[in-house]
Motif scaffolding. Structure first.
Motif, PDB file in Angstrom:
ATOM      1  N   PHE A   1       5.177   0.864   6.548  1.00 35.18           N
ATOM      2  CA  PHE A   1       4.892   1.957   5.814  1.00 35.18           C
ATOM      3  C   PHE A   1       5.711   1.831   4.743  1.00 35.18           C
ATOM      4  CE2 PHE A   1       4.450   2.920  10.248  1.00 35.18           C
ATOM      5  CZ  PHE A   1       3.253   3.288  10.377  1.00 35.18           C
ATOM      6  N   ALA A   2       5.132   2.107   3.399  1.00 29.77           N
ATOM      7  CA  ALA A   2       5.814   2.257   2.171  1.00 29.77           C
ATOM      8  C   ALA A   2       5.702   3.488   1.280  1.00 29.77           C
ATOM      9  CB  ALA A   2       5.325   1.081   1.339  1.00 29.77           C
ATOM     10  N   CYS A   3       6.497   3.949   0.589  1.00 30.09           N
ATOM     11  CA  CYS A   3       6.442   4.981  -0.147  1.00 30.09           C
ATOM     12  C   CYS A   3       7.205   4.763  -1.588  1.00 30.09           C
ATOM     13  CB  CYS A   3       7.273   6.194   0.308  1.00 30.09           C
ATOM     14  SG  CYS A   3       6.894   7.783  -0.578  1.00 30.09           S
TER      15      CYS A   3
ATOM     16  N   CYS B   1       9.192   0.994   5.406  1.00 29.85           N
ATOM     17  CA  CYS B   1       9.680   1.511   6.734  1.00 29.85           C
ATOM     18  C   CYS B   1       9.084   0.458   7.903  1.00 29.85           C
ATOM     19  CB  CYS B   1       9.537   2.865   7.184  1.00 29.85           C
ATOM     20  SG  CYS B   1      10.103   3.314   8.735  1.00 29.85           S
ATOM     21  N   GLU B   2       9.561  -0.319   8.815  1.00 26.66           N
ATOM     22  CA  GLU B   2       8.976  -0.978   9.761  1.00 26.66           C
ATOM     23  C   GLU B   2       8.693  -0.191  10.639  1.00 26.66           C
ATOM     24  OE1 GLU B   2       8.337  -4.254   8.753  1.00 26.66           O
ATOM     25  OE2 GLU B   2       9.854  -4.035   7.296  1.00 26.66           O
ATOM     26  N   MET B   3       7.720  -0.685  11.810  1.00 27.36           N
ATOM     27  CA  MET B   3       7.348   0.141  12.846  1.00 27.36           C
ATOM     28  C   MET B   3       8.614   0.286  13.863  1.00 27.36           C
ATOM     29  SD  MET B   3       3.661  -0.997  14.075  1.00 27.36           S
ATOM     30  CE  MET B   3       3.618   0.346  15.552  1.00 27.36           C
TER      31      MET B   3
ATOM     32  N   LEU C   1       0.601  -4.836  -3.751  1.00 29.35           N
ATOM     33  CA  LEU C   1      -0.514  -5.659  -3.615  1.00 29.35           C
ATOM     34  C   LEU C   1      -0.333  -7.195  -3.204  1.00 29.35           C
ATOM     35  CD1 LEU C   1      -2.449  -4.761  -7.242  1.00 29.35           C
ATOM     36  CD2 LEU C   1      -3.346  -4.262  -4.861  1.00 29.35           C
ATOM     37  N   ALA C   2       0.925  -7.531  -3.355  1.00 31.38           N
ATOM     38  CA  ALA C   2       1.263  -8.832  -2.794  1.00 31.38           C
ATOM     39  C   ALA C   2       1.587  -9.009  -1.289  1.00 31.38           C
ATOM     40  CB  ALA C   2       2.597  -9.379  -3.498  1.00 31.38           C
ATOM     41  N   GLU C   3       1.618  -7.653  -0.683  1.00 28.55           N
ATOM     42  CA  GLU C   3       1.951  -7.515   0.789  1.00 28.55           C
ATOM     43  C   GLU C   3       0.900  -7.924   1.600  1.00 28.55           C
ATOM     44  OE1 GLU C   3       5.255  -6.997   1.969  1.00 28.55           O
ATOM     45  OE2 GLU C   3       5.258  -7.452  -0.227  1.00 28.55           O
ATOM     46  N   ASP C   4       0.780  -8.685   2.623  1.00 27.23           N
ATOM     47  CA  ASP C   4      -0.207  -9.199   3.312  1.00 27.23           C
ATOM     48  C   ASP C   4      -0.215  -8.858   4.708  1.00 27.23           C
ATOM     49  OD1 ASP C   4      -2.539 -10.730   3.913  1.00 27.23           O
ATOM     50  OD2 ASP C   4      -1.537 -12.512   4.315  1.00 27.23           O
ATOM     51  N   ASP C   5      -0.241  -7.436   4.921  1.00 26.58           N
ATOM     52  CA  ASP C   5      -0.217  -6.694   6.388  1.00 26.58           C
ATOM     53  C   ASP C   5      -0.752  -5.392   6.272  1.00 26.58           C
ATOM     54  OD1 ASP C   5       1.754  -5.592   5.108  1.00 26.58           O
ATOM     55  OD2 ASP C   5       3.416  -5.914   6.489  1.00 26.58           O
ATOM     56  N   ASP C   6      -1.069  -4.664   7.187  1.00 27.18           N
ATOM     57  CA  ASP C   6      -1.580  -3.432   7.152  1.00 27.18           C
ATOM     58  C   ASP C   6      -0.535  -2.270   6.884  1.00 27.18           C
ATOM     59  OD1 ASP C   6      -4.041  -4.212   8.223  1.00 27.18           O
ATOM     60  OD2 ASP C   6      -3.385  -4.401   9.975  1.00 27.18           O
ATOM     61  N   LEU C   7      -0.481  -2.205   5.680  1.00 25.41           N
ATOM     62  CA  LEU C   7       0.581  -1.245   5.049  1.00 25.41           C
ATOM     63  C   LEU C   7      -0.014   0.082   4.612  1.00 25.41           C
ATOM     64  CD1 LEU C   7       3.384  -1.371   3.847  1.00 25.41           C
ATOM     65  CD2 LEU C   7       2.443  -2.123   1.797  1.00 25.41           C
ATOM     66  N   LEU C   8       0.509   1.103   5.164  1.00 25.87           N
ATOM     67  CA  LEU C   8       0.243   2.606   4.786  1.00 25.87           C
ATOM     68  C   LEU C   8       0.905   2.885   3.557  1.00 25.87           C
ATOM     69  CD1 LEU C   8      -1.518   5.233   5.060  1.00 25.87           C
ATOM     70  CD2 LEU C   8       0.435   5.717   6.848  1.00 25.87           C
TER      71      LEU C   8
END
Length: 90
Positions: free
Chosen positions: A7-9, A28-30, A55-62
């Protein structure tokens, strides 16, 4: 729906200009660990740098953004200002 893995804010400063010390990005990681601030690439984040990082992150990021949602206003005749009033949304 796939579960989110992180999760990112972004605290998206309303100040004008390209870079501001008030712009922040946290991830925040799980699990139950506290979010951690992401270090900006050039000492101070720009909005474009935040977007590039996300945009560079390569995972399921909320992703969440903390920014002003002030309503747009105009006094021009025939404007659509009426449709932007908050009581038209709720």
């Amino acid at each position: 729906m796939r579960p989110f893995t992180r999760f990112a804010c972004a605290d998206w400063s309303g100040a004008k200009g390209s870079r501001h010390p008030g712009i922040a990005l946290a991830v925040c990681e799980m699990g139950d660990a506290a979010p951690r601030l992401v270090t900006p690439p050039d000492k101070v984040w720009s909005r474009q740098a935040v977007a590039d990082w996300l945009l560079a992150e390569d995972d399921d990021l909320l992703i969440g953004f903390d920014f002003s949602s002030g309503e747009a206003t105009t006094n021009l005749p025939g404007s659509f200002n009426h449709s932007l009033r908050k009581d038209n949304f709720f």
